[in-house]
Design a protein around this motif. Structure first.
Motif, mmCIF file in Angstrom:
data_model
loop_
_atom_site.group_PDB
_atom_site.id
_atom_site.type_symbol
_atom_site.label_atom_id
_atom_site.label_comp_id
_atom_site.label_asym_id
_atom_site.label_seq_id
_atom_site.Cartn_x
_atom_site.Cartn_y
_atom_site.Cartn_z
ATOM 1 N N ASN A 221 0.823 -1.210 0.000
ATOM 2 C CA ASN A 221 0.000 0.000 0.000
ATOM 3 C C ASN A 221 0.854 1.257 0.000
ATOM 4 N N TYR A 222 1.980 1.219 0.730
ATOM 5 C CA TYR A 222 2.836 2.400 0.756
ATOM 6 C C TYR A 222 3.471 2.641 -0.618
ATOM 7 N N MET A 223 3.971 1.592 -1.246
ATOM 8 C CA MET A 223 4.571 1.736 -2.570
ATOM 9 C C MET A 223 3.539 2.205 -3.591
ATOM 10 N N ALA A 224 2.315 1.721 -3.451
ATOM 11 C CA ALA A 224 1.254 2.178 -4.352
ATOM 12 C C ALA A 224 1.021 3.674 -4.184
ATOM 13 N N MET A 225 1.015 4.153 -2.951
ATOM 14 C CA MET A 225 0.846 5.591 -2.721
ATOM 15 C C MET A 225 2.003 6.388 -3.312
ATOM 16 N N CYS A 226 3.216 5.877 -3.187
ATOM 17 C CA CYS A 226 4.375 6.569 -3.777
ATOM 18 C C CYS A 226 4.218 6.697 -5.286
ATOM 19 N N ALA A 227 3.493 5.755 -5.899
ATOM 20 C CA ALA A 227 3.233 5.802 -7.341
ATOM 21 C C ALA A 227 1.970 6.588 -7.667
ATOM 22 N N GLY A 228 1.352 7.182 -6.647
ATOM 23 C CA GLY A 228 0.166 7.997 -6.865
ATOM 24 C C GLY A 228 -1.139 7.242 -6.813
ATOM 25 N N ILE A 229 -1.105 5.947 -6.499
ATOM 26 C CA ILE A 229 -2.332 5.145 -6.435
ATOM 27 C C ILE A 229 -2.971 5.300 -5.058
ATOM 28 N N GLY A 230 -4.187 5.782 -5.039
ATOM 29 C CA GLY A 230 -4.865 6.017 -3.768
ATOM 30 C C GLY A 230 -4.202 7.095 -2.951
ATOM 31 N N ALA A 231 -3.523 8.029 -3.630
ATOM 32 C CA ALA A 231 -2.776 9.076 -2.935
ATOM 33 C C ALA A 231 -2.856 10.374 -3.730
#
Length: 547
Positions: A221-231
């Protein structure tokens, strides 16, 4: 409180009778008089609406008079610990330095070993005295343990008595803070795949097999946020860190140094060393705004601190995706301001100036620029920047072949010694007889930008157009270009002379390093000094002539 209670009771226990025009009648027994029958129907329709509106108003009044849910959740938390003593922090928002009248600024950080936390803390530490003067107590909560708190305070300069820790992030969950896009690792994914994934990340594979999937899910989930997913806002903020922002002040102090393996940046934003290669960043002479890669350099410094002390910062890797929030409460616990982050590097509603929400309390200047770094948007003179600048710097790497080509072109076109002599005399006479002289190509974007820099500065100058471009020159103009090389040691155009002295091109300085070029003179303010000096001299001369 007594009045509210009495009003509530009156609504709940009102008798089934009414008074109209001073006449009391019992609806149940006799009904209203004929003259009041119509009014009774209307009253029966309006009464529920009036009662509902009054009760809603009561609830709003009660809500305004009571602490907010967030305040109660934070103050009632049983997982917060004072890192100085290791003891639970009971009712951490009660009281204050001067009693209950003071406001509380509560900043809930994600992991103390996190991009957002160190970056946000730098602003909070800088504003700490201003908050105290404004009657605002600061309370910071971060995910970590006592060791993480000690490291965090050492690195950021935060006062230990301002900081509380929550080792598992339970408070964040109770506040319903964002924790990423909610991705899950399928049961079909073998443990070996998750272990391989975690070996590439800080902390590696957890020793307890039962934590393998929770830790893997947290990182996913953290890596996804770093890629702009769900962030929302994360990618925009990452890009802003690299491209710069004229709406934000500088972020890197002149004495700051960042070391990351073979890379050393600093002191300041200019000098950069990558192994044996040393160079200056192309924007190093620009001031007054957040320059390209400047904020990214600050984040690199924070990342190096965390990655080299990972075990000392991260107490529970399953809490990595939990985001933070900011709350400002009044003395009664009512919410004056709140913001919940929904991504990585989105800890403020106004990222270019994260403390803007405090303007009415600590003053606009302190809130907009708490670090006190240069902040004028880059000044009024903005020409001579942008993508042309790094391109112009790279052109300097081609100086040797261009020198050879300059001489060869003139020789191939049949330039004679007489042509060279005539070109040299022309250069000497032109540059000696005028204040500012620029040799340009008509089609060159660098030449056009040099003229734009001079126009923006209000300079009077003479533009000597050598030709359309270097490859379109005839014999005489090729000889002139070759003599400019002999006189200045520089083959490319534009070339700028001030009072007969060569000061370089647009972005390239003189070979002896005495002058940085036209854009460099503009950034240092020396170009305006020269322009203003010439205006003063010209005005004095005109005055003498007129007298």
């Amino acid at each position: 409180a007594g009045t509210l209670s009495a009003m509530r009771s009156s609504f709940r226990s009102a008798p089934s009778s009414s008074t109209t025009e001073g006449i009391r009648y019992d609806v149940a027994r006799t009904g209203p008089p004929d003259g009041a029958r119509g009014r009774r129907g209307r009253m029966r329709k309006l009464a529920p609406l009036l009662a509902s509106a009054a009760l809603a108003a009561l609830r709003r009044a009660e809500a305004l008079s009571a602490p907010s849910r967030a305040y109660a959740t934070i103050n009632g938390s049983t997982t917060l610990v004072d890192p100085r003593t290791g003891e639970p922090a009971r009712n951490p928002l009660d009281g204050g330095a001067d009693g209950g009248d003071r406001k509380r600024l509560v900043v809930v950080l994600p992991q103390l070993g996190e991009f957002d936390s160190a970056e946000y803390a730098e602003f909070l530490v800088a504003a700490r005295d201003g908050l105290d003067d404004a009657g605002i107590d600061l309370r910071v909560v971060g995910i970590g343990n006592g060791e993480a708190a000690a490291n965090f305070c050492r690195f950021t300069g935060m006062r230990a008595d301002d900081l509380l820790v929550d080792e598992t992030g339970e408070l964040h969950r109770r506040l319903e803070l964002h924790s990423g896009p909610g991705l899950e690792i399928s049961d079909d994914v073998p443990d070996g795949v998750i272990e391989f994934f975690l070996r590439q990340l800080p902390g590696g594979v957890p020793g307890d097999p039962s934590r393998l999937r929770p830790v893997g899910t947290a990182w996913l989930n953290y890596m996804a946020m770093c890629a702009g997913i769900g962030a929302p806002g994360t990618l925009r903020e990452i890009i802003r860190g690299y491209l710069g922002d004229t709406s934000a002040p500088e972020r890197f102090r002149d004495g700051d140094v960042v070391e990351a393996g073979p890379v050393t940046i600093g002191p300041g934003v200019g000098p950069t060393k990558v192994g044996p290669v040393v160079y200056d960043q192309w924007f190093s002479d620009e001031r007054g705004y957040q320059r390209p890669v400047e904020l990214a350099t600050v984040r690199l410094r924070n990342m190096v601190e965390v990655l080299t002390n990972w075990e000392g910062y991260v107490s529970d890797p399953t809490a990595i995706p939990l985001r933070g929030a900011t709350y400002l409460f009044d003395g009664e616990g009512r919410e004056l301001y709140s913001y919940k982050s929904r991504g990585v590097l989105t800890y403020s509603e106004t990222m270019p100036r994260p403390l803007t929400f405090l303007s009415e309390y600590i003053g606009e200047e302190a809130a907009r620029n708490p670090l006190g770094l240069p902040d004028d948007g880059g000044g009024d003179l903005v020409r001579g920047r942008g993508v042309l600048k790094p391109a112009g710097k790279l052109m300097g790497l081609l100086s040797v072949p261009f020198r050879l080509e300059t001489r060869l072109q003139a020789a191939v076109l049949g330039a004679t010694e007489s042509d060279y002599d005539e070109a040299r005399r022309d250069i000497e006479e032109t540059t000696a007889g005028n204040g500012v002289v620029v040799y340009t190509y008509r089609l060159s974007p660098f030449s056009s930008e040099a003229l734009a820099v001079l126009d923006e500065a209000g300079a009077d100058y003479e533009n000597v157009e050598v030709g359309l471009e270097w490859f379109l020159l005839g014999r005489e103009r090729s000889a002139l270009r070759a003599q400019l090389l002999e006189v200045t040691g520089q083959s490319s155009l534009p070339q700028v002379f001030i009072d007969g002295e060569h000061v370089g091109g647009l972005f390239t300085g003189t070979p002896d390093g005495r002058y940085p070029g036209l854009a460099g003179l503009k950034e240092s303010g020396k170009l305006m000094e020269l322009v203003e000096g010439k205006r003063s001299t010209s005005s004095a001369t005109e005055s003498l002539v007129s007298n």
